[in-house]
Design a protein around this motif. Sequence first.
Motif, mmCIF file in Angstrom:
data_model
loop_
_atom_site.group_PDB
_atom_site.id
_atom_site.type_symbol
_atom_site.label_atom_id
_atom_site.label_comp_id
_atom_site.label_asym_id
_atom_site.label_seq_id
_atom_site.Cartn_x
_atom_site.Cartn_y
_atom_site.Cartn_z
ATOM 1 N N TRP A 196 0.819 -1.207 0.000
ATOM 2 C CA TRP A 196 0.000 0.000 0.000
ATOM 3 C C TRP A 196 0.853 1.258 0.000
ATOM 4 C CZ3 TRP A 196 -4.697 0.769 -1.469
ATOM 5 C CH2 TRP A 196 -5.625 -0.270 -1.412
ATOM 6 N N SER A 197 1.992 1.203 0.669
ATOM 7 C CA SER A 197 2.860 2.381 0.702
ATOM 8 C C SER A 197 3.327 2.752 -0.701
ATOM 9 C CB SER A 197 4.068 2.120 1.606
ATOM 10 O OG SER A 197 4.777 0.961 1.181
ATOM 11 N N ALA A 198 3.643 1.737 -1.514
ATOM 12 C CA ALA A 198 4.078 2.001 -2.883
ATOM 13 C C ALA A 198 2.912 2.461 -3.750
ATOM 14 C CB ALA A 198 4.720 0.753 -3.476
ATOM 15 N N ILE A 199 1.744 1.859 -3.561
ATOM 16 C CA ILE A 199 0.570 2.264 -4.340
ATOM 17 C C ILE A 199 0.234 3.727 -4.063
ATOM 18 C CG2 ILE A 199 -1.906 1.898 -4.649
ATOM 19 C CD1 ILE A 199 -1.408 -1.077 -4.064
ATOM 20 N N ILE A 200 0.224 4.095 -2.789
ATOM 21 C CA ILE A 200 -0.089 5.483 -2.425
ATOM 22 C C ILE A 200 0.979 6.428 -2.959
ATOM 23 C CG2 ILE A 200 -0.319 7.072 -0.473
ATOM 24 C CD1 ILE A 200 -1.561 4.708 1.090
ATOM 25 N N THR A 201 2.240 6.015 -2.867
ATOM 26 C CA THR A 201 3.324 6.848 -3.399
ATOM 27 C C THR A 201 3.182 7.023 -4.904
ATOM 28 O OG1 THR A 201 4.839 6.103 -1.659
ATOM 29 C CG2 THR A 201 5.828 7.056 -3.639
ATOM 30 N N GLY A 202 2.845 5.938 -5.602
ATOM 31 C CA GLY A 202 2.677 6.024 -7.046
ATOM 32 C C GLY A 202 1.533 6.936 -7.440
ATOM 33 N N ILE A 203 0.413 6.820 -6.738
ATOM 34 C CA ILE A 203 -0.728 7.690 -7.030
ATOM 35 C C ILE A 203 -0.367 9.148 -6.756
ATOM 36 C CG2 ILE A 203 -3.063 8.312 -6.285
ATOM 37 C CD1 ILE A 203 -3.586 5.330 -5.842
ATOM 38 N N ALA A 204 0.291 9.390 -5.631
ATOM 39 C CA ALA A 204 0.663 10.763 -5.272
ATOM 40 C C ALA A 204 1.632 11.351 -6.300
ATOM 41 C CB ALA A 204 1.285 10.786 -3.878
ATOM 42 N N PHE A 205 2.598 10.541 -6.739
ATOM 43 C CA PHE A 205 3.563 11.043 -7.723
ATOM 44 C C PHE A 205 2.878 11.320 -9.057
ATOM 45 C CE2 PHE A 205 6.887 10.604 -10.947
ATOM 46 C CZ PHE A 205 7.841 11.481 -10.442
ATOM 47 N N HIS A 206 1.986 10.423 -9.449
ATOM 48 C CA HIS A 206 1.239 10.640 -10.688
ATOM 49 C C HIS A 206 0.411 11.919 -10.606
ATOM 50 C CE1 HIS A 206 -2.005 10.336 -13.599
ATOM 51 N NE2 HIS A 206 -2.860 10.274 -12.600
ATOM 52 N N GLN A 207 -0.268 12.106 -9.480
ATOM 53 C CA GLN A 207 -1.105 13.301 -9.350
ATOM 54 C C GLN A 207 -0.256 14.569 -9.338
ATOM 55 O OE1 GLN A 207 -5.262 11.718 -7.666
ATOM 56 N NE2 GLN A 207 -4.509 13.743 -7.262
ATOM 57 N N TRP A 208 0.898 14.493 -8.701
ATOM 58 C CA TRP A 208 1.790 15.659 -8.709
ATOM 59 C C TRP A 208 2.223 15.990 -10.136
ATOM 60 C CZ3 TRP A 208 6.983 15.471 -10.292
ATOM 61 C CH2 TRP A 208 7.669 16.683 -10.169
ATOM 62 N N ALA A 209 2.551 14.955 -10.918
ATOM 63 C CA ALA A 209 2.995 15.190 -12.290
ATOM 64 C C ALA A 209 1.870 15.784 -13.135
ATOM 65 C CB ALA A 209 3.498 13.881 -12.903
ATOM 66 N N ASP A 210 0.677 15.178 -13.073
ATOM 67 C CA ASP A 210 -0.448 15.703 -13.845
ATOM 68 C C ASP A 210 -0.822 17.113 -13.391
ATOM 69 O OD1 ASP A 210 -0.703 13.544 -15.466
ATOM 70 O OD2 ASP A 210 -2.782 13.102 -14.965
ATOM 71 N N PHE A 211 -0.796 17.325 -12.090
ATOM 72 C CA PHE A 211 -1.072 18.647 -11.528
ATOM 73 C C PHE A 211 -0.078 19.674 -12.076
ATOM 74 C CE2 PHE A 211 0.187 21.723 -8.274
ATOM 75 C CZ PHE A 211 -1.017 22.336 -7.967
ATOM 76 N N SER A 212 1.186 19.300 -12.122
ATOM 77 C CA SER A 212 2.226 20.226 -12.583
ATOM 78 C C SER A 212 2.038 20.602 -14.045
ATOM 79 C CB SER A 212 3.608 19.596 -12.373
ATOM 80 O OG SER A 212 3.840 19.319 -11.011
ATOM 81 N N TRP A 213 1.664 19.617 -14.866
ATOM 82 C CA TRP A 213 1.448 19.923 -16.282
ATOM 83 C C TRP A 213 0.273 20.884 -16.469
ATOM 84 C CZ3 TRP A 213 5.170 19.251 -19.467
ATOM 85 C CH2 TRP A 213 6.037 18.163 -19.375
ATOM 86 N N ALA A 214 -0.782 20.717 -15.673
ATOM 87 C CA ALA A 214 -1.936 21.612 -15.783
ATOM 88 C C ALA A 214 -1.572 23.030 -15.348
ATOM 89 C CB ALA A 214 -3.094 21.079 -14.939
ATOM 90 N N VAL A 215 -0.821 23.135 -14.250
ATOM 91 C CA VAL A 215 -0.409 24.455 -13.775
ATOM 92 C C VAL A 215 0.513 25.122 -14.789
ATOM 93 C CG1 VAL A 215 0.916 25.656 -11.986
ATOM 94 C CG2 VAL A 215 -0.732 23.888 -11.343
#
Length: 386
Positions: A79-98
């Motif tokens: 779960w720690s890796a799954i949550i980390t992966g989701i968080a990293f993905h969201q950070w990347a997508d968030f950054s592209w939108a900003v």
Amino acid sequence: MNVAAPSTIFNAIRPADDGPSRRRSRWIAAVELGLISSSFSTVVGQLFAARIGRDAAVDWMTVAAIPARDWALGPEPPWSAIITGIAFHQWADFSWAVFFFGVLGRWTADLRPSAILVLALPWAVFSSSMEWFVLVPLFPFWQPLFTLLQPYWIGLLVHGSSAVMYPLFARLRWRRGAAPARDVRFTNAWITAALAVIALLGAVALFGRHGYGPPWMGRDRDADQTYIRHMTAHHAQGIELARIAAERGQDPHLRKLAMLMVASQAGENRILETWWLSWFDSEMPDCSTDERATMPGFLTLVEMRQVKAAPADQFDSMFIDAMSRHHAGAVRMADQMWHDHGDLRLRIMAHAIRHEQRGEIALMHGASGFAAVATAFRNMLSDNVN
């Protein structure tokens, strides 16, 4: 002949200027849009993954390995890796939108929703290409695993699902109650459509988990059944071999890579078994000894015993040799399915398997940097049958 000035054409796709007092900061609106678009792509990716033969948990673990390296990898995605992966993905997508609406806001922040959508889709191609070819395998992360294990089209789908939410910026840039009626109507319809997509994918995912997915839609039932049975048996041996390396490997990175092999092949087998039950409504027959003997890359009992009994100082090289041959066989099987006329979902999954297994061969041999990118690009497009 009168030719409209560029400024006139550009203004035609901008909404009328109703005054700065009715506008919000484009940076605040971009942040909100980034949160919405990244969350939407996360939900869609989670629900849609298994429909095309992807184990979402393994994919999140692979994404987590971009910043977290080997810490994220295990035989079962923690779960720690799954949550980390989701968080990293969201950070990347968030950054592209900003970046799209903040940094490039001089040109994008005032566009109409339809114009935003037209630009957002090429932006998804650009952003996914930058991640797959440059940002992840080269600078700044220098992590070849992601590019070698996931074909480019997976990232494109993820970025595309994020980009389709960009037209909502046309609503977010206005203060409450100040948005033009046309933008309100467009974004309301867009939000409704997005929620409908999530509801539909959620329903399909729920029924699919209980063996009630969409029916088989291939042309050759026997060929698809044979492929599923053979690949499942082939993966089962690959899992057994990888588990040995996860315990006995001398190189810590090789042990972690073996754990990832266990997780990815086990996840793919679960999907193949679910599809079999859903499509053919029966238990999957085991492969016979003769069938196993004719599978490309399938190791004999003697070869398996040799790997298990290998001296510690020779184990890594013997495992790499055995698993490379095993993977090469799976690549040929998957490539045959990719070029066949089977169910489209099975073919899409086969394309991903061949990319992943060739990528793991490269990783076992130390591929990184520009060589890893070139290898991944060749793996995605190469023909391993003809």
